[in-house]
Design a protein around this motif. Structure first.
Motif, short mmCIF file in Angstrom:
data_model
loop_
_atom_site.label_atom_id
_atom_site.label_comp_id
_atom_site.label_asym_id
_atom_site.label_seq_id
_atom_site.Cartn_x
_atom_site.Cartn_y
_atom_site.Cartn_z
N GLN A 1 -31.01 -49.33 31.21
CA GLN A 1 -31.02 -50.29 30.11
C GLN A 1 -32.05 -51.39 30.34
O GLN A 1 -32.83 -51.74 29.44
CB GLN A 1 -29.62 -50.91 29.97
N TYR A 2 -32.09 -51.94 31.57
CA TYR A 2 -32.98 -53.07 31.85
C TYR A 2 -34.34 -52.65 32.39
O TYR A 2 -35.27 -53.46 32.46
CB TYR A 2 -32.31 -54.01 32.85
N LEU A 3 -34.47 -51.39 32.83
CA LEU A 3 -35.72 -50.87 33.40
C LEU A 3 -36.20 -51.70 34.59
O LEU A 3 -37.39 -51.98 34.76
CB LEU A 3 -36.82 -50.81 32.32
N SER B 1 -17.17 -45.04 44.52
CA SER B 1 -18.57 -44.65 44.69
C SER B 1 -19.14 -44.15 43.36
O SER B 1 -20.26 -44.51 42.98
CB SER B 1 -18.68 -43.55 45.75
N LYS B 2 -18.38 -43.33 42.66
CA LYS B 2 -18.84 -42.78 41.38
C LYS B 2 -19.03 -43.87 40.35
O LYS B 2 -20.01 -43.87 39.59
CB LYS B 2 -17.83 -41.74 40.88
N LYS B 3 -18.10 -44.84 40.31
CA LYS B 3 -18.19 -45.93 39.33
C LYS B 3 -19.43 -46.79 39.57
O LYS B 3 -20.13 -47.17 38.63
CB LYS B 3 -16.93 -46.81 39.41
N ILE B 4 -19.71 -47.09 40.84
CA ILE B 4 -20.88 -47.92 41.15
C ILE B 4 -22.16 -47.16 40.86
O ILE B 4 -23.12 -47.72 40.31
CB ILE B 4 -20.84 -48.39 42.63
N GLU B 5 -22.21 -45.88 41.21
CA GLU B 5 -23.39 -45.06 40.93
C GLU B 5 -23.66 -45.02 39.43
O GLU B 5 -24.81 -45.17 38.99
CB GLU B 5 -23.18 -43.65 41.47
N GLU B 6 -22.60 -44.84 38.63
CA GLU B 6 -22.76 -44.81 37.17
C GLU B 6 -23.21 -46.15 36.64
O GLU B 6 -23.99 -46.22 35.67
CB GLU B 6 -21.45 -44.37 36.52
N ALA B 7 -22.72 -47.24 37.26
CA ALA B 7 -23.12 -48.59 36.83
C ALA B 7 -24.61 -48.80 37.07
O ALA B 7 -25.33 -49.31 36.20
CB ALA B 7 -22.31 -49.64 37.58
N TYR B 8 -25.09 -48.43 38.25
CA TYR B 8 -26.52 -48.53 38.54
C TYR B 8 -27.32 -47.68 37.55
O TYR B 8 -28.36 -48.11 37.03
CB TYR B 8 -26.82 -48.06 39.96
N GLU C 1 -24.90 -58.64 38.20
CA GLU C 1 -24.87 -57.82 36.98
C GLU C 1 -23.97 -56.61 37.15
O GLU C 1 -23.23 -56.23 36.22
CB GLU C 1 -26.29 -57.40 36.62
N ILE C 2 -24.02 -55.99 38.33
CA ILE C 2 -23.13 -54.86 38.59
C ILE C 2 -21.68 -55.32 38.61
O ILE C 2 -20.79 -54.65 38.05
CB ILE C 2 -23.49 -54.20 39.94
N SER C 3 -21.43 -56.46 39.22
CA SER C 3 -20.06 -56.99 39.29
C SER C 3 -19.52 -57.25 37.90
O SER C 3 -18.35 -56.93 37.59
CB SER C 3 -20.03 -58.29 40.11
N ASP C 4 -20.35 -57.86 37.02
CA ASP C 4 -19.92 -58.13 35.65
C ASP C 4 -19.59 -56.83 34.92
O ASP C 4 -18.60 -56.74 34.20
CB ASP C 4 -21.01 -58.88 34.89
N TYR C 5 -20.45 -55.82 35.11
CA TYR C 5 -20.23 -54.54 34.44
C TYR C 5 -18.92 -53.90 34.90
O TYR C 5 -18.18 -53.34 34.10
CB TYR C 5 -21.40 -53.61 34.73
N ARG D 1 -29.38 -42.20 43.63
CA ARG D 1 -28.53 -41.16 43.02
C ARG D 1 -28.49 -41.34 41.50
O ARG D 1 -28.54 -40.37 40.75
CB ARG D 1 -27.11 -41.25 43.57
N GLY D 2 -28.38 -42.60 41.07
CA GLY D 2 -28.38 -42.87 39.64
C GLY D 2 -29.66 -42.40 38.98
O GLY D 2 -29.64 -41.85 37.87
N SER D 3 -30.78 -42.60 39.66
CA SER D 3 -32.07 -42.15 39.12
C SER D 3 -32.13 -40.64 39.02
O SER D 3 -32.64 -40.09 38.04
CB SER D 3 -33.21 -42.65 40.01
N LEU D 4 -31.60 -39.95 40.02
CA LEU D 4 -31.55 -38.49 39.97
C LEU D 4 -30.66 -38.03 38.81
O LEU D 4 -30.96 -37.04 38.14
CB LEU D 4 -31.02 -37.93 41.29
N GLY D 5 -29.57 -38.75 38.60
CA GLY D 5 -28.69 -38.41 37.49
C GLY D 5 -29.39 -38.57 36.15
O GLY D 5 -29.23 -37.75 35.25
N ARG D 6 -30.18 -39.65 36.01
CA ARG D 6 -30.93 -39.86 34.78
C ARG D 6 -31.97 -38.76 34.59
O ARG D 6 -32.18 -38.27 33.48
CB ARG D 6 -31.63 -41.23 34.79
N HIS D 7 -32.62 -38.38 35.70
CA HIS D 7 -33.62 -37.31 35.64
C HIS D 7 -32.98 -36.01 35.17
O HIS D 7 -33.53 -35.31 34.31
CB HIS D 7 -34.24 -37.12 37.02
N LYS D 8 -31.81 -35.69 35.72
CA LYS D 8 -31.12 -34.45 35.35
C LYS D 8 -30.70 -34.49 33.88
O LYS D 8 -30.85 -33.51 33.15
CB LYS D 8 -29.90 -34.26 36.25
N SER D 9 -30.19 -35.65 33.43
CA SER D 9 -29.77 -35.76 32.04
C SER D 9 -30.94 -35.58 31.09
O SER D 9 -30.82 -34.95 30.05
CB SER D 9 -29.13 -37.15 31.82
N GLN D 10 -32.10 -36.13 31.46
CA GLN D 10 -33.28 -35.99 30.62
C GLN D 10 -33.71 -34.54 30.51
O GLN D 10 -34.17 -34.08 29.47
CB GLN D 10 -34.42 -36.82 31.20
#
Length: 261
Positions: A123-125, A110-117, A132-136, A247-256
């Motif tokens: 990156q791609y906005l 779950s953590k790996k997929i969330e971080e991938a998203y 793309e997630i599978s390749d990553y 969740r990924g978006s919330l993580g980006r928000h927190k990092s910012q």
């Protein structure tokens, strides 16, 4: 002694409990709002393993309801049902977490997929594809879908969870309705709402529909499956991917916030 319920308004009962500490009033409130526990428990039970007992869910939920009744400020004019539902939900998930109901390997996926998203969509906005997630992740698309299916039960998210594992700040702390909000809080609140709005826009059409029907129309996953003419397992996957993106978006928000502070 508490007066007869038939002669009391709901506000009267709250007053007798909060201001006079009458246990009979507290018991009355518990009985009044007990159906909330069943409602939240039934919704959370969808997609959980069969070995998770409904009785356990209800027991955890009742503890959450009692906690909500003890902490709720009835004078602020807020909806108790909304506040209590979150507390009941959080208590159930906390109880399940303490019982270690999700294997560590599933949590790691779950953590790996969330971080991938989080990384790819930053990156791609835009909303990234399964390919793309599978390749990553360096797995096949079939393996990725299987991973999503396995972690479906972990996407039942508690607002009492930390935003990031190393943080003490929770999602609830970003949503608290304070009487006096300082300017910094207002700015953060604005950007949080803007972040979530953009994240929802980036969901695929099907993911956005599932989120809308589940969280706003309050349909069950099986009911959504009927509406969208898809299998319940497919709906579960769409729900999981949507939550992981958000969740990924919330993580980006927190990092910012950390970068700007």
């Amino acid at each position: 002694m508490i007066q007869q319920k038939s002669h009391l308004t709901n506000m009267d009962v709250w007053k007798q409990w909060k201001e006079f500490g009458l246990l009979e009033a507290k018991q009355s409130l518990i009985e009044t709002y007990l159906p909330l526990v069943e409602y939240v428990s039934n919704r959370l039970a969808i997609g959980l393993p069969k070995n998770v007992s409904r009785d356990d869910l209800s027991s955890f939920g009742v503890m959450g309801l009692i906690d909500a009744i003890e902490k709720f400020d009835y004078l602020r004019g807020l909806q108790f049902e909304t506040y209590a539902s979150w507390r009941i939900r959080g208590a159930i998930i906390d109880g399940l977490r303490q019982g270690d109901w999700v294997p560590r390997s599933v949590r790691e996926k779950s953590k790996k997929i969330e971080e991938a998203y989080q990384k790819l969509e930053q990156q791609y906005l835009r909303s990234v594809t399964d390919d793309e997630i599978s390749d990553y992740l360096q797995v096949s698309e079939n393996d990725f879908r299987q991973m999503v299916q396995e972690i479906a039960i972990t996407t039942v998210c508690s607002i009492d969870d930390p935003i990031r594992e190393e943080d003490s700040e929770t999602r609830l702390s970003l949503l608290i309705d304070e009487k006096a909000k300082n300017p910094e809080y207002k700015v953060n609140e604005f950007y949080l709402k803007e972040t979530l709005a953009k994240a929802i826009e980036r969901l695929t059409d099907k993911e956005r529909t599932v989120v809308s029907l589940f969280y706003f129309e309050e349909l069950s996953l099986s009911e959504i499956a009927e509406v969208m003419s898809l299998s319940p397992s497919r709906i579960s996957q769409l729900h999981s991917k949507a939550i992981l993106r958000l969740r990924g978006s919330l993580g980006r928000h927190k990092s910012q916030l950390f970068e700007d502070s």
